[in-house]
Design a protein around this motif. Structure first.
Motif, PDB file in Angstrom:
ATOM      1  N   ASP A   1      -1.202   4.214  -1.459  1.00  0.00           N
ATOM      2  CA  ASP A   1      -2.533   4.052  -0.858  1.00  0.00           C
ATOM      3  C   ASP A   1      -2.553   4.376   0.634  1.00  0.00           C
ATOM      4  O   ASP A   1      -3.613   4.321   1.259  1.00  0.00           O
ATOM      5  CB  ASP A   1      -3.024   2.607  -1.064  1.00  0.00           C
ATOM      6  CG  ASP A   1      -3.208   2.268  -2.534  1.00  0.00           C
ATOM      7  OD1 ASP A   1      -3.513   3.198  -3.314  1.00  0.00           O
ATOM      8  OD2 ASP A   1      -3.050   1.090  -2.899  1.00  0.00           O
ATOM      9  N   ILE A   2      -1.393   4.677   1.220  1.00  0.00           N
ATOM     10  CA  ILE A   2      -1.300   5.043   2.638  1.00  0.00           C
ATOM     11  C   ILE A   2      -0.564   6.373   2.751  1.00  0.00           C
ATOM     12  O   ILE A   2       0.477   6.564   2.112  1.00  0.00           O
ATOM     13  CB  ILE A   2      -0.549   3.985   3.469  1.00  0.00           C
ATOM     14  CG1 ILE A   2      -1.310   2.662   3.503  1.00  0.00           C
ATOM     15  CG2 ILE A   2      -0.327   4.470   4.900  1.00  0.00           C
ATOM     16  CD1 ILE A   2      -0.629   1.592   4.336  1.00  0.00           C
ATOM     17  N   GLN A   3      -1.081   7.251   3.560  1.00  0.00           N
ATOM     18  CA  GLN A   3      -0.399   8.512   3.864  1.00  0.00           C
ATOM     19  C   GLN A   3       0.151   8.431   5.280  1.00  0.00           C
ATOM     20  O   GLN A   3      -0.585   8.095   6.217  1.00  0.00           O
ATOM     21  CB  GLN A   3      -1.375   9.689   3.743  1.00  0.00           C
ATOM     22  CG  GLN A   3      -1.898   9.920   2.336  1.00  0.00           C
ATOM     23  CD  GLN A   3      -0.798  10.302   1.361  1.00  0.00           C
ATOM     24  OE1 GLN A   3       0.080  11.110   1.661  1.00  0.00           O
ATOM     25  NE2 GLN A   3      -0.834   9.706   0.175  1.00  0.00           N
TER      26      GLN A   3
ATOM     27  N   LYS B   1       0.831  -1.215   0.000  1.00  0.00           N
ATOM     28  CA  LYS B   1       0.000   0.000   0.000  1.00  0.00           C
ATOM     29  C   LYS B   1       0.862   1.260   0.000  1.00  0.00           C
ATOM     30  O   LYS B   1       0.538   2.254  -0.649  1.00  0.00           O
ATOM     31  CB  LYS B   1      -0.937  -0.001   1.212  1.00  0.00           C
ATOM     32  CG  LYS B   1      -2.034  -1.046   1.145  1.00  0.00           C
ATOM     33  CD  LYS B   1      -2.888  -1.024   2.410  1.00  0.00           C
ATOM     34  CE  LYS B   1      -3.955  -2.105   2.376  1.00  0.00           C
ATOM     35  NZ  LYS B   1      -4.752  -2.133   3.626  1.00  0.00           N
ATOM     36  N   TRP B   2       1.974   1.202   0.737  1.00  0.00           N
ATOM     37  CA  TRP B   2       2.880   2.355   0.818  1.00  0.00           C
ATOM     38  C   TRP B   2       3.495   2.667  -0.549  1.00  0.00           C
ATOM     39  O   TRP B   2       3.500   3.816  -1.000  1.00  0.00           O
ATOM     40  CB  TRP B   2       3.972   2.060   1.846  1.00  0.00           C
ATOM     41  CG  TRP B   2       5.077   3.068   1.920  1.00  0.00           C
ATOM     42  CD1 TRP B   2       6.364   2.919   1.492  1.00  0.00           C
ATOM     43  CD2 TRP B   2       4.996   4.396   2.459  1.00  0.00           C
ATOM     44  NE1 TRP B   2       7.097   4.044   1.733  1.00  0.00           N
ATOM     45  CE2 TRP B   2       6.290   4.981   2.325  1.00  0.00           C
ATOM     46  CE3 TRP B   2       3.976   5.140   3.036  1.00  0.00           C
ATOM     47  CZ2 TRP B   2       6.566   6.277   2.749  1.00  0.00           C
ATOM     48  CZ3 TRP B   2       4.256   6.431   3.472  1.00  0.00           C
ATOM     49  CH2 TRP B   2       5.530   6.991   3.310  1.00  0.00           C
TER      50      TRP B   2
ATOM     51  N   ASN C   1       2.355   1.818  -3.438  1.00  0.00           N
ATOM     52  CA  ASN C   1       1.305   2.199  -4.388  1.00  0.00           C
ATOM     53  C   ASN C   1       0.663   3.549  -4.069  1.00  0.00           C
ATOM     54  O   ASN C   1      -0.221   4.003  -4.810  1.00  0.00           O
ATOM     55  CB  ASN C   1       0.221   1.115  -4.419  1.00  0.00           C
ATOM     56  CG  ASN C   1       0.713  -0.178  -5.030  1.00  0.00           C
ATOM     57  OD1 ASN C   1       1.597  -0.167  -5.892  1.00  0.00           O
ATOM     58  ND2 ASN C   1       0.165  -1.298  -4.586  1.00  0.00           N
TER      59      ASN C   1
END
Length: 319
Positions: free
Chosen positions: A182-184, A177-178, A180
């Motif tokens: 997709d995570i802040q 996710k990081w 891509n």
């Protein structure tokens, strides 16, 4: 980048998820035990088993080491209990940064011994924090936190194993996710930060004037290393497991049975030998010791110690 057993499940998880691990960094081999045998760090053993290249620089400040790392062209560096401070150039080297798995709910318990201190302080909850590293000590922005309850009599060793596996289960989906986007990540609240100091052998000496819960937490926190101890008849006695007893100045409850005690006892007095060593602690509280290790002997139950050394109520730990 990791060195001890705690790092191994995460390394295996990264490989199992199909990530291309271009290098494994760990501390140099060290002499251990009475025989001073050279031993490889657990991460090195695992990396060799997985067929991965291993690097063990004494320092990350060496120019050759820097060239070596640059040549690997890592997209991301996963750091878990490596044991070395990463220089700023290295933190900025990978495209997606250096990702650290830390065994606490940050900003609580930054530093080297977060698991020990969570148990030492009687916490009921802890977890794994995955953060985007910066130049500070565990100060990076938080990518994800996974919490877990600390069980009633759980030791540092037991919690180490659970958190190591929790980190392994968490790293790959979070890393995907990081990368891509997709995570802040979110900044830590530095005003709420706490730090842990190094655990030392000297911390293991039990002060019987402390209340029972503090003594039991210390025993749990220092199990398996460096271990707690007291002195009995002039000899060092390691104390491995214990629990808090309900009681007052006249009686205590041991496994559901009421046992009368002498209200004139001083702290450190063994008040009963039923199912272990029941000892008077500070503030009129009681500790039941269930596993011990006499000097130069093997780990044993407190009952075996009592039977083998003719321990009786009224005897006292050395002051």
């Amino acid at each position: 980048m990791g060195t001890p057993d705690f790092s191994v499940p995460t390394l295996r998880a990264l490989v199992d998820a199909g990530h291309d691990v271009v290098g494994v960094y760990c501390q140099p081999d060290k002499q251990k035990g009475r025989g001073k045998q050279i031993q490889m760090p657990p991460v090195k053993e695992t990396a060799i088993d997985l067929g991965l290249p291993v690097y063990q620089p004494n320092t990350l400040k060496d120019e050759i080491v820097q060239q070596e790392l640059v040549a690997l062209q890592p997209d991301v560096i996963v750091v878990i209990a490596y044991g070395k401070i990463l220089p700023p150039w290295l933190i900025r080297l990978p495209k997606y940064g250096c990702i650290n798995l830390h065994a606490s709910i940050l900003p609580n318990y930054r530093g080297a011994a977060p698991i020990h201190y969570a148990i030492l302080n009687g916490d009921t909850k802890t977890g794994i924090t995955i953060m985007h590293m910066d130049d500070g000590l565990d100060t990076g922005d938080i990518i994800d936190i996974v919490e877990t309850d600390i069980e009633l009599n759980e030791t540092t060793g037991q919690l180490f194993e659970r958190l190591a596996q929790l980190g392994a289960n968490t790293i790959s989906p979070v890393l995907d996710k990081w990368v891509n986007g997709d995570i802040q990540s979110l900044p830590q609240d530095n005003l709420k930060a706490s730090y842990t100091s190094k655990i030392t052998k000297e911390m293991g000496l039990i002060d019987w004037t402390q209340p029972a819960h503090a003594i039991v937490n210390l025993i749990r926190a220092l199990n398996p290393a460096p271990g707690c101890y007291s002195y009995f008849n002039g000899k060092r006695l390691k104390i491995w497991t214990a629990q808090v007893l309900d009681g007052n100045s006249n009686s205590i409850s041991i496994n559901g049975k009421l046992v009368a005690v002498d209200s004139s006892n001083v702290v450190g007095t063994i008040v009963s030998t039923m199912d272990g060593l029941a000892v008077l602690a500070g503030n009129g509280t009681y500790v039941l010791i269930t596993e011990v290790q006499p000097e130069n002997k093997k780990h044993m139950s407190a009952t075996d110690f009592i039977n083998g050394h003719q321990i009786k109520g009224g005897m006292c730990f050395d002051k």
